[in-house]
Design a protein around this motif. Structure first.
Motif, PDB file in Angstrom:
ATOM      1  N   LEU A 213     -33.391 -28.916  83.208  1.00 17.81           N
ATOM      2  CA  LEU A 213     -32.798 -29.937  82.585  1.00 17.81           C
ATOM      3  C   LEU A 213     -32.966 -31.414  83.151  1.00 17.81           C
ATOM      4  N   ARG A 214     -33.041 -31.363  84.434  1.00 15.81           N
ATOM      5  CA  ARG A 214     -33.287 -32.760  85.293  1.00 15.81           C
ATOM      6  C   ARG A 214     -34.609 -33.213  84.880  1.00 15.81           C
ATOM      7  N   GLU A 215     -35.767 -32.266  85.105  1.00 16.60           N
ATOM      8  CA  GLU A 215     -37.125 -32.351  84.957  1.00 16.60           C
ATOM      9  C   GLU A 215     -37.365 -32.941  83.664  1.00 16.60           C
TER      10      GLU A 215
ATOM     11  N   PHE B 209     -33.890 -30.105  71.020  1.00 18.19           N
ATOM     12  CA  PHE B 209     -33.773 -31.141  72.076  1.00 18.19           C
ATOM     13  C   PHE B 209     -33.200 -32.423  71.431  1.00 18.19           C
ATOM     14  N   LEU B 210     -32.532 -33.030  71.973  1.00 15.91           N
ATOM     15  CA  LEU B 210     -31.777 -34.487  71.480  1.00 15.91           C
ATOM     16  C   LEU B 210     -32.633 -35.803  72.080  1.00 15.91           C
ATOM     17  N   GLY B 211     -32.912 -36.442  71.262  1.00 17.24           N
ATOM     18  CA  GLY B 211     -33.611 -37.687  71.591  1.00 17.24           C
ATOM     19  C   GLY B 211     -35.174 -37.765  71.051  1.00 17.24           C
ATOM     20  N   ASP B 212     -35.731 -38.764  71.044  1.00 17.19           N
ATOM     21  CA  ASP B 212     -37.068 -38.889  70.823  1.00 17.19           C
ATOM     22  C   ASP B 212     -37.942 -38.759  72.084  1.00 17.19           C
ATOM     23  N   VAL B 213     -38.742 -37.790  71.933  1.00 13.47           N
ATOM     24  CA  VAL B 213     -39.819 -37.570  73.124  1.00 13.47           C
ATOM     25  C   VAL B 213     -40.381 -38.960  73.436  1.00 13.47           C
ATOM     26  N   ASP B 214     -40.376 -39.300  74.707  1.00 15.48           N
ATOM     27  CA  ASP B 214     -41.089 -40.488  75.402  1.00 15.48           C
ATOM     28  C   ASP B 214     -42.393 -40.078  75.812  1.00 15.48           C
TER      29      ASP B 214
ATOM     30  N   MET C  90     -41.900 -22.340  97.587  1.00 15.66           N
ATOM     31  CA  MET C  90     -41.383 -23.384  96.820  1.00 15.66           C
ATOM     32  C   MET C  90     -41.049 -22.667  95.313  1.00 15.66           C
ATOM     33  N   LYS C  91     -39.907 -23.215  94.730  1.00 19.05           N
ATOM     34  CA  LYS C  91     -39.512 -22.912  93.430  1.00 19.05           C
ATOM     35  C   LYS C  91     -39.804 -23.872  92.441  1.00 19.05           C
ATOM     36  N   THR C  92     -40.174 -23.661  91.180  1.00 22.81           N
ATOM     37  CA  THR C  92     -40.138 -24.842  90.266  1.00 22.81           C
ATOM     38  C   THR C  92     -39.967 -24.093  88.810  1.00 22.81           C
ATOM     39  N   THR C  93     -39.823 -25.109  87.893  1.00 24.23           N
ATOM     40  CA  THR C  93     -39.599 -24.589  86.516  1.00 24.23           C
ATOM     41  C   THR C  93     -40.968 -25.185  85.779  1.00 24.23           C
ATOM     42  N   LEU C  94     -41.209 -24.306  84.616  1.00 28.45           N
ATOM     43  CA  LEU C  94     -42.114 -24.985  83.579  1.00 28.45           C
ATOM     44  C   LEU C  94     -41.570 -24.738  82.414  1.00 28.45           C
ATOM     45  N   CYS C  95     -41.620 -25.670  81.282  1.00 29.82           N
ATOM     46  CA  CYS C  95     -41.081 -25.653  80.055  1.00 29.82           C
ATOM     47  C   CYS C  95     -42.258 -26.080  78.956  1.00 29.82           C
ATOM     48  N   TYR C  96     -42.064 -25.045  77.930  1.00 28.08           N
ATOM     49  CA  TYR C  96     -42.956 -25.510  76.771  1.00 28.08           C
ATOM     50  C   TYR C  96     -42.070 -25.828  75.651  1.00 28.08           C
ATOM     51  N   LEU C  97     -42.081 -27.039  75.090  1.00 23.98           N
ATOM     52  CA  LEU C  97     -41.095 -27.506  74.177  1.00 23.98           C
ATOM     53  C   LEU C  97     -42.026 -27.079  72.947  1.00 23.98           C
ATOM     54  N   GLU C  98     -41.339 -26.468  72.086  1.00 26.26           N
ATOM     55  CA  GLU C  98     -42.100 -26.225  70.665  1.00 26.26           C
ATOM     56  C   GLU C  98     -41.652 -27.028  69.380  1.00 26.26           C
ATOM     57  N   GLN C  99     -42.553 -27.411  68.589  1.00 28.21           N
ATOM     58  CA  GLN C  99     -42.224 -28.120  67.300  1.00 28.21           C
ATOM     59  C   GLN C  99     -43.469 -27.836  66.431  1.00 28.21           C
ATOM     60  N   GLU C 100     -42.913 -27.281  65.230  1.00 27.71           N
ATOM     61  CA  GLU C 100     -44.112 -27.227  64.244  1.00 27.71           C
ATOM     62  C   GLU C 100     -45.237 -26.617  64.714  1.00 27.71           C
TER      63      GLU C 100
ATOM     64  N   GLU D 253     -38.944 -36.495  82.909  1.00 31.10           N
ATOM     65  CA  GLU D 253     -40.255 -36.645  82.300  1.00 31.10           C
ATOM     66  C   GLU D 253     -40.395 -37.267  80.792  1.00 31.10           C
ATOM     67  N   ILE D 254     -39.580 -36.825  80.065  1.00 28.33           N
ATOM     68  CA  ILE D 254     -39.729 -37.165  78.331  1.00 28.33           C
ATOM     69  C   ILE D 254     -38.333 -37.666  78.071  1.00 28.33           C
ATOM     70  N   ASN D 255     -37.322 -37.854  78.699  1.00 23.25           N
ATOM     71  CA  ASN D 255     -36.087 -38.653  78.423  1.00 23.25           C
ATOM     72  C   ASN D 255     -35.682 -37.823  77.184  1.00 23.25           C
ATOM     73  N   VAL D 256     -35.452 -36.740  76.941  1.00 16.13           N
ATOM     74  CA  VAL D 256     -34.670 -36.094  75.998  1.00 16.13           C
ATOM     75  C   VAL D 256     -33.649 -34.844  76.808  1.00 16.13           C
ATOM     76  N   GLU D 257     -32.793 -34.708  76.055  1.00 15.37           N
ATOM     77  CA  GLU D 257     -31.483 -33.490  76.586  1.00 15.37           C
ATOM     78  C   GLU D 257     -32.053 -31.992  75.689  1.00 15.37           C
ATOM     79  N   LEU D 258     -32.456 -30.971  76.586  1.00 20.13           N
ATOM     80  CA  LEU D 258     -32.567 -29.738  75.747  1.00 20.13           C
ATOM     81  C   LEU D 258     -31.085 -29.186  75.490  1.00 20.13           C
ATOM     82  N   LEU D 259     -31.313 -28.746  73.954  1.00 16.23           N
ATOM     83  CA  LEU D 259     -30.262 -28.042  73.312  1.00 16.23           C
ATOM     84  C   LEU D 259     -30.332 -26.574  73.234  1.00 16.23           C
ATOM     85  N   GLU D 260     -31.629 -26.217  73.251  1.00  7.19           N
ATOM     86  CA  GLU D 260     -31.645 -24.667  72.926  1.00  7.19           C
ATOM     87  C   GLU D 260     -33.032 -24.421  73.940  1.00  7.19           C
ATOM     88  N   TYR D 261     -32.895 -23.456  74.921  1.00  8.59           N
ATOM     89  CA  TYR D 261     -34.136 -22.999  75.592  1.00  8.59           C
ATOM     90  C   TYR D 261     -33.613 -21.643  76.019  1.00  8.59           C
TER      91      TYR D 261
END
Length: 155
Positions: A49-51, A89-94, A1-11, A55-63
């Protein structure tokens, strides 16, 4: 199986998901980043990008692709995970997610959460800003029995 995992960083925090809502979840009770399984002929970036959008309804701009992790479990399960870090990212994290509770967690508190033992190895590299790496994490059920980073044994 192939997956992605992302850690969004802020402050100096990462957006983490406490997996407590999904039935029959291999990650039940654990804190993890965001992501999921590839669908069809997706590339790692397509899946990421899809996940994140789902999951949180934002568009990643830098990853950045930070590493590739291979999980091997003695129960004949193998997973290849593409590990990302995102800073813009663009949008407010849901924060309403069907798979778990979401929270911004300070980096210095991550290791105190109930996380997979092997996650501690790659989270440490993310936090320190280390360059791209590969890792192999070998489990027997929930117990980490061996770990390798860039082909060097670390456990």
């Amino acid at each position: 199986m192939k997956t992605t995992l992302c850690y969004l960083e802020q402050e100096d925090c990462y957006l983490m998901m406490h997996r407590i809502k999904k039935k029959d979840d291999i990650n039940e009770g654990k804190w993890i980043g965001l992501g999921g399984k590839f669908i069809g002929n997706e590339s790692p970036e397509d899946c990421l990008l899809r996940e994140i959008k789902e999951e949180i309804n934002v568009e990643l701009l830098e990853y950045v692709l930070r590493g590739v992790i291979t999980f091997i479990n003695q129960n004949n399960y193998t997973e290849t995970m593409y590990l990302y870090n995102a800073t813009k990212f663009l949008g407010d994290v849901d924060l309403n997610c069907s798979e778990g509770e979401l929270a911004w967690v300070c980096k210095d508190s991550l290791m105190n959460l109930p996380i997979w033992e092997g996650d501690k190895y790659f989270l440490e590299k993310l936090i320190k800003g280390e360059p791209f790496f590969t890792m192999k994490l070998c489990y027997n059920g929930d117990k980490l029995i061996e770990a390798y980073c860039n082909d060097e044994k670390i456990k």
